[in-house]
Design a protein around this motif. Structure first.
Motif: not given
Length: 240
Positions: A133-140, A62-66, A125-131
């Motif tokens: 850790t979504v803050r890390v994904s948003i930061a990335l 979710a973070s590094f692949g999306l 997908v980012m929100g549902s895949m790993s809820r």
């Protein structure tokens, strides 16, 4: 307990889940442990909880692949749409009271629909895949945005044209946090529509790489919806 130290403890406790946060704060009050010791203990517990989440493959994807690569691609696509729109407006011909649009109007509309669909599915997908850790994904996602905004040098366009994808992406993240998956029929229609909209770009050399990089979240939704439908059908078969 001093107000400043306890305020820091309460802020750090927000890194924990609600039930765990209440239990930890209650224990600190009952044991009368020092504020700074309690703060360090909460921070250590929060770090351990986060590290446990990253043992699974979903946060990494979710973070590094999306989030990170797709934000870069969507910024480039947003810029392309802005330049196409600007060229289309400049080529618009006014004849009497009517307006004759220049070439490329249909392609522009296709690209706008693609941008919205790619952004929404990626966010979902980012929100549902790993809820959790979504803050890390948003930061990335925001990190490359900030980097590119500070280095944007196209005089004829606003630097904020890079961020056309943010609203549909934020909408997708919100929906992904609310529901785990969408219905199979809706997922198939969405993925098929995105694939069809990318057909005009297939003739361009190398364009299929970013197209499929941005399209895979839609087909991931199809896969998860299909797996869910199959699981429900199996349960019905066992009950009957």
């Amino acid at each position: 307990m001093t107000s400043i130290a306890w305020s820091l403890v309460e802020v750090a406790a927000r890194l924990l889940e609600r039930n765990e946060r209440e239990a930890v704060l209650g224990d600190l009050v009952e044991t009368r442990e020092g504020e700074w010791e309690g703060l360090l203990g909460i921070l250590g517990l929060a770090v351990r909880r986060q590290l446990m989440l990253w043992k699974n493959w979903r946060p990494w994807l979710a973070s590094f692949g999306l989030a990170l690569p797709c934000s870069l691609l969507l910024m480039g696509f947003s810029l392309s749409i802005s330049q196409t729109y600007q060229g289309l407006i400049n080529s618009t011909l006014f004849k009497g009271s009517g307006i004759v649009l220049g070439p490329g109007c249909a392609l522009l509309l296709c690209n706008v629909l693609l941008l919205v669909a790619w952004s929404w599915t990626g966010g979902f997908v980012m929100g549902s895949m790993s809820r959790r850790t979504v803050r890390v994904s948003i930061a990335l996602s925001f990190a490359p945005c900030v980097f590119c905004l500070t280095r944007f040098h196209v005089e004829s366009l606003s630097r904020f044209c890079l961020l056309l994808f943010l609203l549909p992406a934020a909408w997708g993240v919100r929906r992904g946090l609310q529901i785990a998956r969408i219905r199979l029929r809706s997922a198939v229609v969405l993925a098929a529509t995105i694939t069809v909209l990318t057909i005009p770009a297939w003739s361009s050399n190398g364009s299929w790489i970013p197209n499929w990089a941005l399209s895979w979240p839609a087909w991931y939704l199809v896969a998860t919806a299909s797996r869910s439908a199959a699981s429900k059908e199996e349960k019905r078969w066992r009950i009957s």
